[in-house]
Design an enzyme around this catalytic site. Sequence first.
Site, PDB file in Angstrom:
ATOM      1  N   GLY A  12       0.826  -1.216   0.000  1.00 21.71           N
ATOM      2  CA  GLY A  12       0.000   0.000   0.000  1.00 21.71           C
ATOM      3  C   GLY A  12       0.856   1.260   0.000  1.00 21.71           C
ATOM      4  N   GLN A  13       0.174   2.366   0.157  1.00 18.89           N
ATOM      5  CA  GLN A  13       0.824   3.685   0.044  1.00 18.89           C
ATOM      6  C   GLN A  13       1.876   3.923   1.118  1.00 18.89           C
ATOM      7  OE1 GLN A  13       0.108   6.034  -2.359  1.00 18.89           O
ATOM      8  NE2 GLN A  13      -2.057   6.516  -2.288  1.00 18.89           N
ATOM      9  N   ARG A  90      -9.477   5.768   5.608  1.00 21.45           N
ATOM     10  CA  ARG A  90     -10.798   6.404   5.476  1.00 21.45           C
ATOM     11  C   ARG A  90     -10.807   7.309   4.260  1.00 21.45           C
ATOM     12  NH1 ARG A  90     -11.315  11.619   9.527  1.00 21.45           N
ATOM     13  NH2 ARG A  90      -9.093  12.030   9.744  1.00 21.45           N
ATOM     14  N   ASN A 103     -11.753  -2.856   9.703  1.00 18.21           N
ATOM     15  CA  ASN A 103     -10.341  -3.149   9.991  1.00 18.21           C
ATOM     16  C   ASN A 103     -10.091  -3.976  11.244  1.00 18.21           C
ATOM     17  OD1 ASN A 103      -9.506  -1.778   7.730  1.00 18.21           O
ATOM     18  ND2 ASN A 103      -9.045   0.140   8.803  1.00 18.21           N
ATOM     19  N   GLN A 110      -3.472 -11.175  13.546  1.00 18.05           N
ATOM     20  CA  GLN A 110      -2.066 -10.739  13.458  1.00 18.05           C
ATOM     21  C   GLN A 110      -1.410 -10.766  14.834  1.00 18.05           C
ATOM     22  OE1 GLN A 110      -1.803  -7.100  11.129  1.00 18.05           O
ATOM     23  NE2 GLN A 110      -2.117  -8.250   9.234  1.00 18.05           N
ATOM     24  N   ASP A 157       0.527  13.008  15.040  1.00 19.97           N
ATOM     25  CA  ASP A 157      -0.232  14.100  15.664  1.00 19.97           C
ATOM     26  C   ASP A 157       0.718  15.048  16.387  1.00 19.97           C
ATOM     27  OD1 ASP A 157      -2.848  12.890  15.016  1.00 19.97           O
ATOM     28  OD2 ASP A 157      -2.162  11.341  16.385  1.00 19.97           O
ATOM     29  N   ARG A 160       2.567  17.156  13.921  1.00 21.53           N
ATOM     30  CA  ARG A 160       1.671  18.213  13.429  1.00 21.53           C
ATOM     31  C   ARG A 160       1.522  19.317  14.481  1.00 21.53           C
ATOM     32  NH1 ARG A 160      -2.787  13.779  11.322  1.00 21.53           N
ATOM     33  NH2 ARG A 160      -2.001  13.597   9.183  1.00 21.53           N
ATOM     34  N   HIS A 185      -6.028   8.623  18.663  1.00 21.49           N
ATOM     35  CA  HIS A 185      -5.634   9.182  17.355  1.00 21.49           C
ATOM     36  C   HIS A 185      -6.924   9.434  16.579  1.00 21.49           C
ATOM     37  CE1 HIS A 185      -3.654   9.931  13.591  1.00 21.49           C
ATOM     38  NE2 HIS A 185      -4.230   8.883  13.030  1.00 21.49           N
TER      39      HIS A 185
END
Length: 329
Positions: A12-13, A90, A103, A110, A157, A160, A185
């Site tokens: 993924g990204q 999302r 999810n 896992q 967070d 930021r 979060h």
Amino acid sequence: MTTTITITGAGGQIGYALLFRIAAGDLLGPDEKVRLRLLEIPQGLGAAEGAALELQDGAFGLLEHVEVTDDPAVGFDGCDLALLVGARPRGPGMERGDLLAANAGIFGPQGAAIAANASPDVRVTVVGNPANTNALIASASADGVPAERFTALTRLDENRARAQLAQTLAAPVDTIRRVPIWGNHSATQFPDVSHATVAGRPVTEALDAIVGDVPSWLTDTYIPRVAKRGAEIIAVRGSSSVASAANATLDHVRDWVHGTDDWTSAGVMSHGEYGVPAGLISSFPVLSVDGEWQIVEGLEVSDWARARIDASVAELIEERDAVRSLGLL
Ligand code: NAD
Ligand code: LMR
């Protein structure tokens, strides 16, 4: 020594943004060899295999081995550091908690696979949202692995929160310290500037000269800007944060392994600190000492801060109860 690092959702990204920085030594430093295990679901294997080819083409001297798999037993075999990224992101108009149904089911199996296959001192960092509650689910399923080994990423967070202060104060971001994130979060998180400093001076004092009414600025401008930054990125970029999330993941794991010289933030298991019920994974001000996160204790918490922490913790309780009702805890 070689460190084995498992990245779930490696196709993924965020996975793509993480892999090359880890191989280049940005996580553990220029002398530490790494072995990467890229764990995906069948639909993501092609992307992960392509990334593995590119890793080979990067000719990274620190990269000893790359394995791509959709089998968690193979993916977590001998894993020292597990980065649990694989989960749906999302989209516009959603809150992270809306991802719980999609999810949460990923993290129990896992956790169990980590307990069965990873190295005994494995360190787990959950990035996939909702990160705090997913970390709780993984921990609850990982028999024999201490709960302290499961953490949720709230470093993005904090980064930021520091960056917004730096911009407002026109100060270099690395002069801003002690801006912990409390709680979830999510949009209820509490970025706390009450102990923060800029070049050693209290941030609240420096803000006073610039924003005027500091409490109103914090309530109406600063806290919502930080807490809703993920949604802002989605609105502007069209999809959720990637490189900044990968960067924060590296910050979190590097500090966990190598230690900190001042407070940072991480979602860690509460034992009742600051009135946060034991058994929740909540963000706290933390230090990393001898390879373990320690919650910074004894801080003064005003009534105003208390109410904000309580609101975010109430959301963590709601999420925990929701996954209990889904039979996942
Ligand atoms: P993405 O859709 O680009 O990639 C997710 C990958 O996970 C996909 O390749 C998918 O195949 C894989 N995957 C899904 N289920 C899996 C499973 N059971 N095992 C292994 N792999 C699995 O998403 P992304 O942009 O990389 O974001 C990943 C997650 O990280 C999202 O939940 C996102 O909301 C979250 N995120 C968290 C933070 C944070 O600060 N905590 C920041 C940014 C993003
Ligand atoms: C973020 O904070 O950027 C991530 O959690 C992605 C999101 O959904 O906001």
